[in-house]
Design a protein around this motif. Structure first.
Motif, PDB file in Angstrom:
ATOM      1  N   LYS A   1       1.346  -1.235  -0.016  1.00 23.29           N
ATOM      2  CA  LYS A   1      -0.123   0.121   0.117  1.00 23.29           C
ATOM      3  C   LYS A   1       1.275   0.990  -0.065  1.00 23.29           C
ATOM      4  O   LYS A   1       0.429   2.052  -0.574  1.00 23.29           O
ATOM      5  N   THR A   2       2.181   1.005   0.781  1.00 24.15           N
ATOM      6  CA  THR A   2       2.656   2.191   0.992  1.00 24.15           C
ATOM      7  C   THR A   2       3.468   2.736  -0.488  1.00 24.15           C
ATOM      8  O   THR A   2       3.424   3.644  -0.468  1.00 24.15           O
ATOM      9  N   PHE A   3       3.776   2.027  -1.391  1.00 22.30           N
ATOM     10  CA  PHE A   3       4.437   1.644  -2.336  1.00 22.30           C
ATOM     11  C   PHE A   3       3.554   2.114  -4.017  1.00 22.30           C
ATOM     12  O   PHE A   3       3.806   1.338  -4.954  1.00 22.30           O
ATOM     13  N   ARG A   4       2.095   1.927  -3.764  1.00 22.12           N
ATOM     14  CA  ARG A   4       1.019   1.848  -4.496  1.00 22.12           C
ATOM     15  C   ARG A   4       1.197   0.479  -5.480  1.00 22.12           C
ATOM     16  O   ARG A   4       0.259   0.885  -6.495  1.00 22.12           O
ATOM     17  N   ILE A   5       1.442  -0.381  -4.672  1.00 18.42           N
ATOM     18  CA  ILE A   5       1.333  -1.336  -6.009  1.00 18.42           C
ATOM     19  C   ILE A   5       0.147  -2.442  -5.455  1.00 18.42           C
ATOM     20  O   ILE A   5      -0.232  -3.069  -4.641  1.00 18.42           O
ATOM     21  N   VAL A   6      -1.204  -2.352  -6.445  1.00 21.13           N
ATOM     22  CA  VAL A   6      -2.400  -2.620  -6.533  1.00 21.13           C
ATOM     23  C   VAL A   6      -2.330  -3.361  -7.801  1.00 21.13           C
ATOM     24  O   VAL A   6      -1.552  -3.493  -8.898  1.00 21.13           O
ATOM     25  N   GLY A   7      -3.414  -4.637  -7.664  1.00 17.44           N
ATOM     26  CA  GLY A   7      -4.360  -5.014  -8.584  1.00 17.44           C
ATOM     27  C   GLY A   7      -2.794  -5.798  -9.429  1.00 17.44           C
ATOM     28  O   GLY A   7      -2.124  -6.381  -8.439  1.00 17.44           O
TER      29      GLY A   7
ATOM     30  N   LYS B   1       2.924  -8.473 -12.227  1.00 15.11           N
ATOM     31  CA  LYS B   1       3.594  -8.336 -12.747  1.00 15.11           C
ATOM     32  C   LYS B   1       5.250  -8.219 -11.715  1.00 15.11           C
ATOM     33  O   LYS B   1       6.305  -8.542 -12.348  1.00 15.11           O
ATOM     34  N   LEU B   2       5.163  -7.826 -10.550  1.00 12.10           N
ATOM     35  CA  LEU B   2       6.008  -7.883  -9.737  1.00 12.10           C
ATOM     36  C   LEU B   2       6.540  -9.307  -9.415  1.00 12.10           C
ATOM     37  O   LEU B   2       7.688  -9.716  -9.760  1.00 12.10           O
ATOM     38  N   ILE B   3       5.547 -10.054  -9.522  1.00  7.41           N
ATOM     39  CA  ILE B   3       6.526 -11.389  -9.477  1.00  7.41           C
ATOM     40  C   ILE B   3       6.841 -11.829 -10.246  1.00  7.41           C
ATOM     41  O   ILE B   3       7.691 -12.891  -9.915  1.00  7.41           O
ATOM     42  N   GLU B   4       5.904 -11.792 -11.840  1.00  7.55           N
ATOM     43  CA  GLU B   4       6.878 -12.682 -12.861  1.00  7.55           C
ATOM     44  C   GLU B   4       8.667 -11.731 -13.022  1.00  7.55           C
ATOM     45  O   GLU B   4       9.052 -12.564 -13.484  1.00  7.55           O
ATOM     46  N   GLN B   5       8.507 -10.079 -12.742  1.00 10.01           N
ATOM     47  CA  GLN B   5       9.693 -10.095 -12.927  1.00 10.01           C
ATOM     48  C   GLN B   5      11.191  -9.725 -11.620  1.00 10.01           C
ATOM     49  O   GLN B   5      12.224  -8.942 -11.966  1.00 10.01           O
ATOM     50  N   GLY B   6      10.518  -9.850 -11.067  1.00 16.53           N
ATOM     51  CA  GLY B   6      10.854  -9.524  -9.535  1.00 16.53           C
ATOM     52  C   GLY B   6      11.589  -8.212  -9.238  1.00 16.53           C
ATOM     53  O   GLY B   6      11.721  -7.580  -7.873  1.00 16.53           O
ATOM     54  N   PHE B   7      10.783  -7.097  -9.568  1.00 14.41           N
ATOM     55  CA  PHE B   7      10.705  -5.950  -9.331  1.00 14.41           C
ATOM     56  C   PHE B   7       9.382  -5.101 -10.177  1.00 14.41           C
ATOM     57  O   PHE B   7       9.278  -5.526 -11.463  1.00 14.41           O
ATOM     58  N   ILE B   8       9.095  -4.143  -9.985  1.00 12.07           N
ATOM     59  CA  ILE B   8       8.353  -2.967 -11.177  1.00 12.07           C
ATOM     60  C   ILE B   8       8.645  -1.640 -10.576  1.00 12.07           C
ATOM     61  O   ILE B   8       9.248  -0.959  -9.817  1.00 12.07           O
ATOM     62  N   GLU B   9       8.696  -0.795 -11.476  1.00 12.35           N
ATOM     63  CA  GLU B   9       8.539   0.885 -11.202  1.00 12.35           C
ATOM     64  C   GLU B   9       7.307   1.805 -11.178  1.00 12.35           C
ATOM     65  O   GLU B   9       6.676   1.273 -11.609  1.00 12.35           O
ATOM     66  N   VAL B  10       7.764   2.069  -9.941  1.00 13.28           N
ATOM     67  CA  VAL B  10       6.455   3.174  -9.855  1.00 13.28           C
ATOM     68  C   VAL B  10       6.518   4.211 -10.082  1.00 13.28           C
ATOM     69  O   VAL B  10       7.447   4.459  -8.529  1.00 13.28           O
TER      70      VAL B  10
END
Length: 306
Positions: free
Chosen positions: A164-170, A175-184
């Protein structure tokens, strides 16, 4: 949530008594049923325990002495009668193949279940299907006799507050699981920053053996060590002669292995009070339970690491 417990279907050793059925032990775990050493009368004990036999997905036979396998044939026929559609995996010492076949085909019936055999001839990992990793070691019982260690997979757990803090939703989580990182918002966030790995739990089943290093290795850091304790220490000589453990010896194995809980079973008919086993073992390993027939012993998931 599915059941996660050990159901004690019997606690007697070579001969059943008025109050103890031949041994049989069901772990209900991650929507599967793991049945160990189904002795005579196991099918009926399922009725008394109010558990449907189709719960069983896997059957383990440590060795082919009668009190550890005489219920195998009737359990397979019962699952056949219930027309279960899932495969039944059977694990047993490869040297006992002829006994497995005799038990499986001891009567006339039309077989319609899928039995997948896993005869074990070498120690180590004998099956890993992503649901459970199954390890086997040969114990010291005078005949080919297998102790088992079962481990569930590690599981990644997410910290909802951090997501929630990093605004990673839905779909961003996927995508985070698939590639190990995400850009927000131009910031790279790794999966390790918002999650942790929960190590999979293990259980060990050590039935019929003298004290041996293999038993300790199987029981290392397990949630539950289910162990035979055929004799009390006053009959230690009989235990050694007959390739068995005393309650104290089982406790010493649990202590050395740093198991979390010890469950005792497989009592000689000479003893009327199972609480004597618990008392003896607790002097060495306090977190001991002496099982009695139809007891249910929960083993909830470990709390996550901080």
């Amino acid at each position: 949530m599915s059941a996660r417990d050990l159901i004690i279907l019997g606690t007697s050793s070579q001969q059943p008594t008025r109050y103890r059925n031949h041994g049989a032990y069901l772990f209900r775990w991650n929507e599967e049923g793991l049945l160990f050493d189904p002795g005579e009368g196991t099918q009926r004990q399922f009725i008394f325990a109010n558990i449907a036999p189709p719960t069983v997905n896997r059957i383990f036979v440590s060795h082919f002495h009668g009190d550890h396998c005489l219920g195998l044939g009737s359990m397979l026929m019962r699952l056949n009668l219930d027309q279960v559609t899932h495969p039944i995996h059977c694990y047993y010492p490869a040297s006992g193949k002829k006994y497995f076949d005799r038990l499986r085909y001891g009567t006339i019936y039309h077989e319609n279940i899928q039995v997948i055999e896993h005869p074990v001839s070498e120690e180590g990992v004998v099956h890993d299907d992503g649901k459970f990793c199954i390890e086997a070691k040969f114990l010291n019982h005078g005949v080919d006799n297998i102790g088992w260690r079962i481990t569930e997979p590690d599981l990644r757990k997410f910290d909802e507050a951090k997501l929630k803090t990093f605004r990673i939703v839905g779909t961003m989580v996927k995508k985070l699981i698939e590639q190990g990182f995400i850009e927000v918002d131009g910031k790279k966030i790794t999966i390790e920053e918002v999650s942790w790995i929960r190590k999979g739990d293990s259980i060990a089943v050590v039935i019929d053996t003298r004290p041996c290093k293999q038993a300790v290795e199987l029981a290392r850091d397990v949630e539950i060590l289910l162990s035979e304790s055929t004799y009390l220490e006053e009959h230690k000589d009989l235990a050694h002669k007959n390739f068995h453990l005393t309650a104290r010896q089982a406790a010493e194995i649990a202590k050395e292995a740093k198991a979390k809980k010890l469950v005792l079973t497989h009592y000689s008919a000479r003893y009327l009070d199972h609480r004597l086993f618990e008392k003896e073992a607790r002097e060495v390993f306090p977190n001991t339970v002496a099982a009695c027939d139809l007891m249910a012993i929960p083993f909830p998931k470990n709390p996550p690491k901080e």
